[in-house]
Scaffold this active site. Structure first.
Site, short mmCIF file in Angstrom:
data_model
loop_
_atom_site.label_atom_id
_atom_site.label_comp_id
_atom_site.label_asym_id
_atom_site.label_seq_id
_atom_site.Cartn_x
_atom_site.Cartn_y
_atom_site.Cartn_z
N CYS A 26 3.66 -1.21 -7.50
CA CYS A 26 2.95 -2.40 -7.04
C CYS A 26 3.90 -3.54 -6.67
O CYS A 26 3.80 -4.12 -5.58
CB CYS A 26 1.91 -2.85 -8.06
SG CYS A 26 2.59 -3.44 -9.63
N HIS A 44 0.11 -6.18 -12.90
CA HIS A 44 -0.18 -5.62 -11.58
C HIS A 44 -0.17 -6.75 -10.55
O HIS A 44 -0.48 -7.91 -10.87
CB HIS A 44 -1.53 -4.92 -11.57
CG HIS A 44 -1.80 -4.15 -10.29
ND1 HIS A 44 -1.07 -3.04 -9.94
CD2 HIS A 44 -2.68 -4.36 -9.27
CE1 HIS A 44 -1.50 -2.56 -8.79
NE2 HIS A 44 -2.47 -3.37 -8.36
N HIS A 91 -2.40 -3.12 -1.82
CA HIS A 91 -1.61 -2.90 -3.03
C HIS A 91 -1.32 -1.42 -3.23
O HIS A 91 -1.93 -0.56 -2.59
CB HIS A 91 -2.32 -3.48 -4.26
CG HIS A 91 -3.52 -2.68 -4.70
ND1 HIS A 91 -3.89 -2.53 -6.01
CD2 HIS A 91 -4.47 -2.00 -3.99
CE1 HIS A 91 -4.99 -1.81 -6.11
NE2 HIS A 91 -5.37 -1.47 -4.90
#
Length: 361
Positions: A275, A323, A335
């Site tokens: 990520c 994240h 993402h």
């Protein structure tokens, strides 16, 4: 009955019995029942996983992958430190080599000066003046001697400073080496944890039948859709009107160009990403480097109110900032989700938002 007839009758009976035995034996051979064949027990069809159990699986997978994401951030941070410390140690080693060469040269000069002073004789200056045929020449020489003494004093001072620099370089290198070893251990522990969590998640998913995996995927989509709907119903999108900066547009283009590429922990492209690897590389491509991990992006970049969010900004998720994704406008996010998934577009409100940061504030 006479004995002849009895003998004949006995013989006939014996023959009849013999024939009957033969016939019965033949019949037994010809019509014996076949050996019984083993019967197969039909395989029991596994009972379908209930929705309640499937929801429990989804939550367990979320937990495992979340723990893997946290460990991935720790791994990335340690990896970044290891690279930086390795570079610094190499630089210190080069400084030590240069310093040692300089010290050797200074020692040679100091030795030459000492030898020259020794050759100048051991008489005191007053005696050399009285014995000199040319006092002015002596005074000129004395001036040069004083200059030499000052130069020698400066030379010795430079040697002392060089020696102190070498000691400091060695001390710094030793400190950096200890830190390097500690970060290597942190990186190794994080790597071990990542692999274990991903392995546990894969084993859990492998127990599901194909149809159950499809149901699980739909369940994940439904949960994300519900979260996005709640986020949008708050009216947040109506307040978001900012346009992307020029650098933000470049970052968005880079990130969306990676759609479909697999997630891989610790990866920064070009074929796979995690990520923060995706977001950091997107902004690097836009000419504005940002920290490598989602936690450092949250700590170091400027925080922005959601209503002021614009494409290119980074949305940080979960309380531990484990994240990150990039806002691309219209309530959407690009993402790299997790292992087993690819870079994709989803609702920006589909996960628990911690906050928003702007790299080019």
């Amino acid at each position: 009955m006479g004995s002849g007839k009895r003998s004949l009758t006995t013989a006939a009976m014996a023959l009849a019995c013999a024939c009957a035995c033969v016939v019965l034996a033949s019949a037994g051979t010809a019509y014996a029942s076949p050996e019984p064949k083993p019967t197969r027990t039909p395989t029991a069809t596994p009972a379908p996983v209930s929705n309640k159990d499937l929801e429990a699986v989804r939550k367990k997978l979320d937990k495992l992958y979340h723990e893997a994401a946290v460990a991935t951030d720790a791994y990335n941070a340690a990896e970044e430190k290891v690279q930086k410390q390795s570079t610094e140690i190499v630089g210190l080693a080069q400084q030590i080599v240069k310093g040692q060469a300089k010290l050797d040269a200074l020692k040679d000069r100091a030795g030459a000066a000492a030898r020259a002073q020794y050759r100048g004789g051991g008489l005191p200056p007053q005696a050399r003046l009285w014995l000199s045929d040319d006092p002015q020449e002596f005074l000129d020489g004395a001036g040069r001697v004083r200059q030499g003494e000052h130069a020698t004093k400066g030379l010795m001072g430079e040697m002392a400073r060089t020696q102190e620099d070498l000691r400091q370089y060695a001390k710094d290198a030793s400190t950096q080496w200890r830190r390097l070893e500690a970060d290597r251990e942190t990186r190794a522990e994080a790597k071990k944890k990542i692999k274990q969590r991903i392995s546990d998640a894969e084993k859990l998913e492998s127990r599901l039948e194909k149809k159950e995996k499809e149901r699980l995927a739909k369940l994940e989509e439904e949960v994300a859709y519900q979260a996005q709907s709640v986020w949008l119903s708050s009216g947040v999108l109506s307040d978001i009107k900012s346009d992307a900066s020029e650098q933000g547009k470049k970052a968005v283009k880079y990130a969306t160009d990676q759609i479909g590429k697999p997630y891989e922990w610790g990866a920064e492209g070009p074929k796979t990403f995690d990520c923060s690897g995706l977001t950091s590389q997107a902004w690097a491509a836009a000419g504005h480097p940002v920290p490598r991990t989602s936690q450092e992006q949250w700590k170091q970049l400027k925080h922005i109110d959601i209503k002021d969010m614009r494409p290119g900004d980074l949305i940080i998720y979960f309380d531990d900032a484990s994240h990150v994704g990039m806002y691309i406008g219209d309530g959407a996010l690009v993402h790299a989700p997790r292992p087993g998934r690819t870079v994709t577009i989803t609702g920006a409100g589909s996960m628990q938002i911690l906050g928003v940061v702007r790299p080019d504030a």
